[in-house]
Write a protein that holds these residues in place. Sequence first.
Motif, PDB file in Angstrom:
ATOM      1  N   TRP A   1       9.307  11.073  -9.578  1.00  0.00           N
ATOM      2  CA  TRP A   1      10.269  12.171  -9.534  1.00  0.00           C
ATOM      3  C   TRP A   1      10.757  12.401  -8.112  1.00  0.00           C
ATOM      4  CZ3 TRP A   1      12.996  14.076 -13.227  1.00  0.00           C
ATOM      5  CH2 TRP A   1      12.535  13.980 -14.533  1.00  0.00           C
ATOM      6  N   GLN A   2       9.830  12.336  -7.156  1.00  0.00           N
ATOM      7  CA  GLN A   2      10.231  12.513  -5.765  1.00  0.00           C
ATOM      8  C   GLN A   2      11.149  11.386  -5.321  1.00  0.00           C
ATOM      9  OE1 GLN A   2       9.837  14.980  -3.606  1.00  0.00           O
ATOM     10  NE2 GLN A   2       9.036  16.111  -5.335  1.00  0.00           N
ATOM     11  N   LEU A   3      10.787  10.182  -5.771  1.00  0.00           N
ATOM     12  CA  LEU A   3      11.601   9.012  -5.435  1.00  0.00           C
ATOM     13  C   LEU A   3      13.010   9.199  -6.008  1.00  0.00           C
ATOM     14  CD1 LEU A   3      11.158   6.320  -4.023  1.00  0.00           C
ATOM     15  CD2 LEU A   3      10.644   5.311  -6.239  1.00  0.00           C
ATOM     16  N   ALA A   4      13.034   9.653  -7.259  1.00  0.00           N
ATOM     17  CA  ALA A   4      14.330   9.850  -7.921  1.00  0.00           C
ATOM     18  C   ALA A   4      15.145  10.928  -7.209  1.00  0.00           C
ATOM     19  CB  ALA A   4      14.108  10.244  -9.382  1.00  0.00           C
ATOM     20  N   LEU A   5      14.475  11.994  -6.760  1.00  0.00           N
ATOM     21  CA  LEU A   5      15.199  13.066  -6.072  1.00  0.00           C
ATOM     22  C   LEU A   5      15.761  12.576  -4.742  1.00  0.00           C
ATOM     23  CD1 LEU A   5      12.910  16.101  -6.872  1.00  0.00           C
ATOM     24  CD2 LEU A   5      15.330  15.922  -7.409  1.00  0.00           C
ATOM     25  N   ALA A   6      14.950  11.761  -4.040  1.00  0.00           N
ATOM     26  CA  ALA A   6      15.438  11.223  -2.760  1.00  0.00           C
ATOM     27  C   ALA A   6      16.669  10.368  -3.002  1.00  0.00           C
ATOM     28  CB  ALA A   6      14.345  10.401  -2.091  1.00  0.00           C
ATOM     29  N   LEU A   7      16.569   9.497  -4.018  1.00  0.00           N
ATOM     30  CA  LEU A   7      17.713   8.627  -4.315  1.00  0.00           C
ATOM     31  C   LEU A   7      18.920   9.455  -4.747  1.00  0.00           C
ATOM     32  CD1 LEU A   7      15.936   5.688  -6.174  1.00  0.00           C
ATOM     33  CD2 LEU A   7      16.906   5.682  -3.881  1.00  0.00           C
TER      34      LEU A   7
ATOM     35  N   LEU B   1      12.968  11.647  12.068  1.00  0.00           N
ATOM     36  CA  LEU B   1      12.219  12.778  12.639  1.00  0.00           C
ATOM     37  C   LEU B   1      10.885  13.003  11.919  1.00  0.00           C
ATOM     38  CD1 LEU B   1      12.505  14.887  14.895  1.00  0.00           C
ATOM     39  CD2 LEU B   1      13.464  16.437  13.203  1.00  0.00           C
ATOM     40  N   PRO B   2      10.904  13.138  10.573  1.00  0.00           N
ATOM     41  CA  PRO B   2       9.613  13.306   9.902  1.00  0.00           C
ATOM     42  C   PRO B   2       8.675  12.121  10.087  1.00  0.00           C
ATOM     43  CG  PRO B   2      11.406  13.277   8.296  1.00  0.00           C
ATOM     44  CD  PRO B   2      12.022  13.312   9.640  1.00  0.00           C
ATOM     45  N   VAL B   3       9.220  10.905  10.181  1.00  0.00           N
ATOM     46  CA  VAL B   3       8.357   9.729  10.364  1.00  0.00           C
ATOM     47  C   VAL B   3       7.635   9.833  11.706  1.00  0.00           C
ATOM     48  CG1 VAL B   3       8.434   7.256  10.891  1.00  0.00           C
ATOM     49  CG2 VAL B   3       9.598   8.120   8.869  1.00  0.00           C
ATOM     50  N   LEU B   4       8.394  10.107  12.757  1.00  0.00           N
ATOM     51  CA  LEU B   4       7.786  10.189  14.090  1.00  0.00           C
ATOM     52  C   LEU B   4       6.766  11.329  14.137  1.00  0.00           C
ATOM     53  CD1 LEU B   4      10.938   9.530  16.270  1.00  0.00           C
ATOM     54  CD2 LEU B   4       9.089   7.947  15.700  1.00  0.00           C
ATOM     55  N   GLU B   5       7.140  12.427  13.505  1.00  0.00           N
ATOM     56  CA  GLU B   5       6.256  13.593  13.511  1.00  0.00           C
ATOM     57  C   GLU B   5       4.973  13.300  12.737  1.00  0.00           C
ATOM     58  OE1 GLU B   5       6.201  17.591  11.069  1.00  0.00           O
ATOM     59  OE2 GLU B   5       8.154  17.126  11.927  1.00  0.00           O
TER      60      GLU B   5
ATOM     61  N   ALA C   1       0.841  -1.206   0.000  1.00  0.00           N
ATOM     62  CA  ALA C   1       0.000   0.000   0.000  1.00  0.00           C
ATOM     63  C   ALA C   1       0.870   1.248   0.000  1.00  0.00           C
ATOM     64  CB  ALA C   1      -0.911  -0.006   1.218  1.00  0.00           C
ATOM     65  N   SER C   2       1.945   1.179   0.789  1.00  0.00           N
ATOM     66  CA  SER C   2       2.813   2.334   0.920  1.00  0.00           C
ATOM     67  C   SER C   2       3.661   2.533  -0.342  1.00  0.00           C
ATOM     68  CB  SER C   2       3.715   2.101   2.125  1.00  0.00           C
ATOM     69  OG  SER C   2       4.430   3.236   2.396  1.00  0.00           O
ATOM     70  N   ALA C   3       4.162   1.406  -0.864  1.00  0.00           N
ATOM     71  CA  ALA C   3       5.067   1.498  -2.018  1.00  0.00           C
ATOM     72  C   ALA C   3       4.352   2.038  -3.247  1.00  0.00           C
ATOM     73  CB  ALA C   3       5.663   0.129  -2.307  1.00  0.00           C
TER      74      ALA C   3
ATOM     75  N   ASN D   1      13.867  16.387   3.544  1.00  0.00           N
ATOM     76  CA  ASN D   1      12.874  17.111   2.758  1.00  0.00           C
ATOM     77  C   ASN D   1      11.963  16.180   1.976  1.00  0.00           C
ATOM     78  OD1 ASN D   1      12.490  19.749   2.650  1.00  0.00           O
ATOM     79  ND2 ASN D   1      14.070  20.194   1.157  1.00  0.00           N
ATOM     80  N   THR D   2      12.610  15.269   1.265  1.00  0.00           N
ATOM     81  CA  THR D   2      11.864  14.350   0.413  1.00  0.00           C
ATOM     82  C   THR D   2      11.006  13.429   1.261  1.00  0.00           C
ATOM     83  OG1 THR D   2      13.810  14.403  -0.960  1.00  0.00           O
ATOM     84  CG2 THR D   2      12.132  12.812  -1.546  1.00  0.00           C
ATOM     85  N   GLU D   3      11.570  13.032   2.385  1.00  0.00           N
ATOM     86  CA  GLU D   3      10.829  12.132   3.273  1.00  0.00           C
ATOM     87  C   GLU D   3       9.545  12.814   3.756  1.00  0.00           C
ATOM     88  OE1 GLU D   3      10.223   8.514   4.839  1.00  0.00           O
ATOM     89  OE2 GLU D   3      11.998   9.046   3.682  1.00  0.00           O
ATOM     90  N   ILE D   4       9.639  14.103   4.077  1.00  0.00           N
ATOM     91  CA  ILE D   4       8.437  14.831   4.514  1.00  0.00           C
ATOM     92  C   ILE D   4       7.382  14.786   3.415  1.00  0.00           C
ATOM     93  CG2 ILE D   4       7.517  17.127   4.979  1.00  0.00           C
ATOM     94  CD1 ILE D   4       9.924  17.759   6.540  1.00  0.00           C
ATOM     95  N   PHE D   5       7.831  15.027   2.184  1.00  0.00           N
ATOM     96  CA  PHE D   5       6.871  15.022   1.085  1.00  0.00           C
ATOM     97  C   PHE D   5       6.233  13.651   0.923  1.00  0.00           C
ATOM     98  CE2 PHE D   5       5.991  13.913  -3.300  1.00  0.00           C
ATOM     99  CZ  PHE D   5       4.974  14.816  -3.560  1.00  0.00           C
ATOM    100  N   LEU D   6       7.086  12.622   0.922  1.00  0.00           N
ATOM    101  CA  LEU D   6       6.557  11.269   0.723  1.00  0.00           C
ATOM    102  C   LEU D   6       5.579  10.905   1.841  1.00  0.00           C
ATOM    103  CD1 LEU D   6       9.815   9.429  -0.423  1.00  0.00           C
ATOM    104  CD2 LEU D   6       7.904  10.174  -1.839  1.00  0.00           C
ATOM    105  N   LEU D   7       5.838  11.404   3.034  1.00  0.00           N
ATOM    106  CA  LEU D   7       4.942  11.115   4.155  1.00  0.00           C
ATOM    107  C   LEU D   7       3.636  11.894   4.028  1.00  0.00           C
ATOM    108  CD1 LEU D   7       7.556  11.105   7.024  1.00  0.00           C
ATOM    109  CD2 LEU D   7       6.337   9.142   6.123  1.00  0.00           C
TER     110      LEU D   7
END
Lengths: 239, 840
Positions: B18-24, B370-374, B8-10, B270-276
């Motif tokens: 694009w976000q995935l690519a930027l994170a990588l 941090l973003p995950v916990l938040e 579900a998450s993937a 940054n990217t993690e916040i967006f993905l979350l």
Amino acid sequence: MPTVIPPATTDATPAVPTPLVVARGVVMRYGAGALTTGVLQGLNFTAHAGEFVVVVGRSGSGKSTLLNLLGGMDQPLAGEIRVGLARLTEMSEEQRARFRRRTVGFVFQSFNLLPTLSVAENLALPLALNGRASALRITEMLARLGLSDRAARYPDQLSGGEQQRVAIGRALIHAPPLVLADEPTGNLDEDTARQVLVLLCEMVRETGSTLIMATHSHEPRALADRVLRLQHGQLRTEQ
Amino acid sequence: MKLLLLRASARVLWQHPWQLALALMGIATGVGVVAAVQLTQRSAQVAMADAQRSLVGPATHRIEARQGWLDEALYVRIARALPALSLAPVVHGAVQVGPAAGEFLSLVGIDPLALSAAADGAEEGTVGGQWTALVGRSDTVVMARRTAHRLGLRRGERLHIRSAAGRRSLEIIDLLDSAALTDTLLVDLASAQEILHRPGVLSAIEVAVPTGAAGAKLAAQVAALLPANAQLDSIAGRITTNQELTRAFNTNLTALSLLALMVGMFLIYNTEIFLLLQRQALFAQLRALGVSGRELTVLLLGEAALLGLVGSVLGLVLGLGLAHALLRLVAQTVNDLYAPTAISAVALPPALLCGVLVLGILTTVLAAALPVLEALRSTVRRGLVVRPDEPHEAAQRHSFRRLAYAALALGGGFLLWPSRSLIPGFAALWCALLAGALLLPWALSTVAQRLVRALALARHPAAGLGVRLVARHGRRQGLAAAALMAASATAIAMTIMIASFRISVSDWLSQLLRADYYVGLLEPQADALPSLSAVRQRLAQLPTVGATSAVSRTRQRAAHGEVQVLAYDLPRAAQAGFRFIAGSAQDLWSHWERDPVVMISEPYAWRHGLAPGESVQLHTLNGLVRFRVAAVFRDYASEQGSIALSRRLYTQHFGAAPLDGLGIYAAPGVSADALGESVRRATAGLPLRVQRTTEVVGQSMQIFERTFAITEVLRLIALGVAIIGIIAALLAQQFERLREYGVLRALGFAAGEIARVVLAQTLLLGVVAATCALPLGYGLALVLVEVINVRSFGWTMPIVVPWPALGAAWLLAVLAALSAGLYPAWRATQVAPAAALRDE
């Protein structure tokens, strides 16, 4: 020179000398290949200055698509649309953007206020875009909407009814000739919906704008000059 | 269930490639830079060690004369006394190849039979095991394939050389693939003695002793057989010493590479916040269905680890490519400053690769934590109501500020920590950077709110809206700007440090080099050349020459280890060139020729905690002798430091030393040009370097610039990562605010106005980040100059602020932000209003 388009003979509207909005043979489809869905199939439509037209129809019948086309937010695959002297189907996206800022006011079901702007700033935006910034006009509008004490608040600090009142104010503050309202009461409870509808109709009457409203609700029909049903991509007058 | 959750998450991730690519990209770039620097450093170390081992084969020790040469009879004596010991005599020097102005190569004479006997089990490619073909053939040579190729020679052809004994022609009987032997000619020992005109003497005797107590006993027996002017040293110790020499240089590079990783961390965060944010509704629904917060945390951190793994593998590939490019720069610096070594191949030690991989994964998980916990906390708080706007941003900015103050306090603590280690210095640097980064969202928001009042929407709808977007939702942009600020502040700090260093070195050289011309040996190992003493005598007789100075550079054993000792013969004019940091010039020069006084360089004083009035102890021919330190002189020539004394005093305690350099002063009324002309005429045909002082300064400054070329590259990479961060932040904002752009288009915003909304944001980000980077950069420069430099190299320097360069750095940061906004601005203009508002 703009061309005056004679009223369409197959139109669901009786012929009137000065139509503000004219749509002729409009075709619109979504999707591709086998999944193509025809939404508007050679639709004809006319609305006159100061007229209040309600468009009803089932979900997915193309009401929002029609409003988007009339407001210049989208282009039909075929056909012609004119608002006043502006032939939308012959204009570029940039020309249509300038047309929208001067000629059209939109009211959306989800209000679509800009969350980064305060109530007063949301109202100021259309005036600013038209180079007609006026603090007095904003103050008057806030008073008219009954939101004078909410001027500095942000949309997420307002109730749904208040947000829609701001949206109505934003749509009408620059007195556009055409107001397009897409399910403006769809997200509101019955009482609030009634209040918002009355406010919208009153303000449209005050500015002399033409109001075309897509809705599922019954209440607007009683206030409208005409009610049209969109079915199978065509408009039919509702009795 | 975990698989279902993961699926579900993937799916949401796949919907935002694009976000995935930027994170990588963020992970890969950060990891890539660290990997590149680590691989480059390791390659340099391996090459230096190989270069040592290639010539000595399995030797563990080396016997050398303290000055001059070893008598070859010593070799015979030791071999007879200790027949079981593996010994190999070596003679080395320099020869010229090609025409008169041709280049010099190192000539090494070996005894292949002796080395062969010693080299049972010698490593592939080392000298000892293979070159018996040289035995008994006085006109043959073995050389590196690369050198032969460069000289346009092949096996079987003849190499023409010039040496002290005249012209010779040698047949190339074999070519080696060893990079460590580049620019080295291997010949038979007797041939080398003949070519270098050095009959009956050796440069060194290589000794192989077994490890353990037996080896130590054998080494002691060898040492007992040595005459007073010979010494036995461990070669392993020398390799370590060479690596130790480059330690500070490597530490600085590592710190810079970690900075790139830190900037990459911002990007990941940054990217993690967006993905979350994209999946907040999904998380809320999962929580409503009974998935626990712990399960979601594990899922998301696991996902971050997976991203970290993929990004780190990509980073290693990137790092390998980058390492090849950096290797040239590092090789240049190592050659310029430390030891002539051919560094050409990138080493790939598995442990290092694994370490970098683990570092990449851990960094990603840390940045994501941090973003995950938040996100999970806010999901619980808000239930199923998802609001993209963050009403608790203000509270978060407040907590960021508290963290920033804590980081500042911690950094201050590190600075006050009484330590000479570099680690607390770098930790303080990082704390300052972190504090700056944490404070930036607050600064950005404050500036934006002020601008909201100044930029009336009525007059500037596009710019006003852009500013309001930053004022209300500045957290993500704030973090992207923090990455830019970190990169820019580091660039500014490095600029200030390098400028301060450049001016200090330039001043120091101009002050120190008082002679009109300098004469030196063309190659460091050109010991086959005529002695500079003879050259000095010849030049002193010229009517154009007023005075000469001379220096011998030797290494001697002090009480605490080996040290460079400079023996100076200085006329009064040369004495005036020295600048003293401590002690009295008058005291020094009045005792210089008469008493056992020395001056020590600033790095030496710092490393050994010495001050004027104290003393240093040196092992001399007369035993351990104590010398009084009269002054500490400014010196940027050696990180390890040096001890300087008069040549007369040196000869008295260590014997005569060959000269390494001469300073030539014009006689009164003689122009520098006339002096140069006469000196060149007098030394014509000798392989000497005759240079005007300005040329010496220019060459030194060129080396200086080359040393810092690699830092320039790393700075640009960090800036590049920051630009990617801003693009990512702005694109993420667009995904979130697609509907708003649709509304703006519906209200009649033209494409150009929409672009201006985006560019106004990036301009504001750039200006705030670039401006905040100035004081932060200055603070970092203070730490670099006053703490890191002193601890790394032991030298101090006054801080110089190069304002034009700082202005350029400011402009570069602003332009970087604006350029990062171009693509997002274009994307924003492409938003179709009807499509953006379709769900109406």
